[in-house]
Design an enzyme around this catalytic site. Structure first.
Site, PDB file in Angstrom:
ATOM      1  N   THR B 167      46.222  28.387  30.696  1.00 39.49           N
ATOM      2  CA  THR B 167      46.074  29.478  29.761  1.00 39.49           C
ATOM      3  C   THR B 167      47.151  30.524  30.007  1.00 39.49           C
ATOM      4  O   THR B 167      47.714  30.594  31.089  1.00 39.49           O
ATOM      5  CB  THR B 167      44.692  30.140  29.974  1.00 39.49           C
ATOM      6  OG1 THR B 167      43.708  29.138  30.083  1.00 39.49           O
ATOM      7  CG2 THR B 167      44.327  31.063  28.858  1.00 39.49           C
ATOM      8  N   ARG B 195      37.468  19.685  21.741  1.00 37.26           N
ATOM      9  CA  ARG B 195      36.946  20.502  22.852  1.00 37.26           C
ATOM     10  C   ARG B 195      37.454  21.930  22.740  1.00 37.26           C
ATOM     11  O   ARG B 195      38.642  22.171  22.556  1.00 37.26           O
ATOM     12  CB  ARG B 195      37.369  19.899  24.192  1.00 37.26           C
ATOM     13  CG  ARG B 195      36.949  20.735  25.405  1.00 37.26           C
ATOM     14  CD  ARG B 195      38.093  21.610  25.898  1.00 37.26           C
ATOM     15  NE  ARG B 195      37.797  22.210  27.198  1.00 37.26           N
ATOM     16  CZ  ARG B 195      38.594  23.085  27.802  1.00 37.26           C
ATOM     17  NH1 ARG B 195      39.709  23.460  27.239  1.00 37.26           N
ATOM     18  NH2 ARG B 195      38.262  23.593  28.968  1.00 37.26           N
ATOM     19  N   GLY B 197      37.685  25.493  24.800  1.00 37.56           N
ATOM     20  CA  GLY B 197      37.569  26.052  26.141  1.00 37.56           C
ATOM     21  C   GLY B 197      37.126  27.500  26.107  1.00 37.56           C
ATOM     22  O   GLY B 197      36.505  27.952  25.133  1.00 37.56           O
ATOM     23  N   ASP B 198      37.444  28.240  27.170  1.00 39.70           N
ATOM     24  CA  ASP B 198      37.008  29.636  27.220  1.00 39.70           C
ATOM     25  C   ASP B 198      38.006  30.577  26.542  1.00 39.70           C
ATOM     26  O   ASP B 198      37.638  31.695  26.189  1.00 39.70           O
ATOM     27  CB  ASP B 198      36.790  30.077  28.674  1.00 39.70           C
ATOM     28  CG  ASP B 198      38.079  30.053  29.483  1.00 39.70           C
ATOM     29  OD1 ASP B 198      38.871  29.103  29.317  1.00 39.70           O
ATOM     30  OD2 ASP B 198      38.305  30.983  30.279  1.00 39.70           O
ATOM     31  N   THR B 217      41.522  32.631  33.196  1.00 38.65           N
ATOM     32  CA  THR B 217      42.251  31.368  33.197  1.00 38.65           C
ATOM     33  C   THR B 217      41.714  30.450  34.282  1.00 38.65           C
ATOM     34  O   THR B 217      41.357  30.910  35.361  1.00 38.65           O
ATOM     35  CB  THR B 217      43.756  31.592  33.422  1.00 38.65           C
ATOM     36  OG1 THR B 217      44.368  30.312  33.650  1.00 38.65           O
ATOM     37  CG2 THR B 217      44.018  32.481  34.618  1.00 38.65           C
ATOM     38  N   GLY B 218      41.651  29.153  33.969  1.00 40.49           N
ATOM     39  CA  GLY B 218      41.175  28.190  34.961  1.00 40.49           C
ATOM     40  C   GLY B 218      40.372  27.094  34.293  1.00 40.49           C
ATOM     41  O   GLY B 218      40.687  26.677  33.177  1.00 40.49           O
ATOM     42  N   GLY B 220      37.941  26.051  32.132  1.00 44.26           N
ATOM     43  CA  GLY B 220      37.326  26.824  31.068  1.00 44.26           C
ATOM     44  C   GLY B 220      35.816  26.759  31.038  1.00 44.26           C
ATOM     45  O   GLY B 220      35.136  27.769  30.832  1.00 44.26           O
TER      46      GLY B 220
END
Lengths: 297, 297
Positions: B167, B195, B197-198, B217-218, B220
């Site tokens: 991200t 999909r 993510g966050d 970030t990471g 998600g």
């Protein structure tokens, strides 16, 4: 204190358009729909299974705005969305942009169980439903005459259009004190294609952890911009508030008439606050409280 | 205390695959990318404009995983997503499932400005980008050799695949003490089509209110299941914690190596904690602190 179940069939400006016959149908349906979950809880079912099946029953009921009986987008189609979260494990599943999945909450549950992801949209989600043999139906299957008429009125005079009750959902605490939440919707009448509301959004429309479970309903964007479901749990965790204090604080902190929520804690306490005209709701607890409601009590 | 800017270019197991030449390129890029926002803030720009333009610069930089240089889905295509939130007004915009929008964060900003919705997916979002004359590119434009090689390795030995930094994002506090946050991503290498993510999820990957702004970030899914961005703000609001205390508490409460976040408060304090091997990051404040980092300091 034991098990508890609460369900909602949407919040909004529901009283002004509520005919006597529709009110009678809703008042007949709500106790039966509440009993779906209560019977499972009495039999020892886990909270996650209970909120899934209670939400399936709401999706199948044409009176409420999820599954069959969903509202139509501006393009005249249905785009369904749902989410589910297990407080015991903190795992969650969600899907949006669904056109053919009969029970969106079941796809959300399978995403929770079978993937490393939480949230899957559109074609990708439809493909999973097909691969997993979930029941699929033509998009027109979701349409009812009532929702077609609503869309026609909305498109004719959008400035006079009031938000219809937008969502269904269930929260439960089982005999072991585990809680879970699920939410499902057809979105907003006349929405832009692709619009995602709060119902499939963990944190906004749905939340469950080891303490509380929450399902929201109303003007979805306001719940996204407040993180309402997550904040109910945050207030219980960080401030030590009761589920009633936290739930009321969260709905009252939002713009007037945003909607409402149902919440349950791991002791079987239930809260069902709303700031809209009404919220279709039902609840039952092992401690002996039960009821249904449409407008303010 | 004045203005502040922080940016990130992703968190994850970034050190083991970091070649000398890639490290040199990143160390050259991060100060320049930080300066994009710092220069705007010095000139009096508002936080919302700053985080949008800082994120555009990160999207345009091939080194980081958003816009051009995005990772590929299991189907070999790019599906981009982004979100932005203005702490001053609490308004937000987000989009996902984008295939042709050159700068996803600009579409998120226009959704914030031009619609009553927050979050729009897929074709509906693409249609808005077209109607609003945002720049569009063929899907292959986002592809770089580095990401193609990553996908090939992932598909050959998925069990050995480690999460790549996922991200980009920016948070800013302007001269007036207004804060804002933005996040943009190409998702996860080899993700299932559809999909989400966050990064496009307000509350999970992005949050801003009158006090703080956060971009995560990471991995998600872990941020979605924790409501990380919202919880940083909740801890500041409900517990009176500092931005550093709240940010550290939130990343440490997640599973090990989940990733990290950048956060800023309305006084110009910055926090950049992470639990992964590293997080590409840069920051600068009117109070005189500035720096960049990749691994632990």
């Amino acid at each position: 204190m034991g098990w508890a179940i609460a369900i909602h069939g949407g919040a909004g400006a529901i009283l002004e358009s509520l005919t006597d016959s529709h009110r009678a149908a809703v008042e007949e349906a709500l106790p039966k729909l509440t009993e779906v979950g209560a019977a499972m809880l009495k039999a020892g079912a886990c909270a996650l299974d209970v909120v899934e099946q209670a939400t399936v029953a709401l999706e199948e009921c044409e009176l409420f705005q999820a599954g069959r009986g969903s509202v139509l987008s501006a393009a005249g189609t249905h785009e369904l969305e749902a989410s589910i979260m297990d407080g015991l494990t903190g795992s969650a599943g969600a899907a949006c942009g669904l056109r053919t999945v009969r029970n969106p909450v079941c796809l959300a549950r399978q995403i929770l169980e079978r993937t490393t992801h939480v949230f899957i949209a559109g074609r990708g989600a439809e493909d999973l439903a097909k691969a997993w043999d979930l029941e699929r139906v033509p998009n027109e299957w979701f349409t009812t005459d009532r929702r077609l008429n609503q869309l026609r009125r909305h498109l004719a005079t959008p400035e006079r259009s009031r938000p219809y009750p937008e969502t269904v959902g269930a929260v439960a605490c089982d005999m072991e004190g585990r809680v879970a939440a699920a939410t499902s919707t057809g979105g907003t009448t006349g929405k832009l294609p692709g619009r995602i509301g709060d119902a499939p959004l963990i944190n906004a429309g749905t939340w469950a952890d080891e303490r509380v479970a929450v399902s929201c309903t109303g003007i979805g964007e306001n719940f996204v911009r407040a993180g309402t479901a997550r904040m109910v749990a945050a207030r219980v965790e960080l401030l030590g508030e009761s589920i009633e204090q936290a739930s009321v604080a969260c709905v009252q902190s939002m713009p007037p008439e945003s909607g409402g929520l149902i919440a349950v804690d791991c002791h079987g306490n239930v809260s069902l606050p709303f700031t809209s005209q009404g919220m279709y709701r039902g609840w039952e607890t092992q401690a002996g409280t039960r009821g249904i409601g449409i407008g303010a009590i």
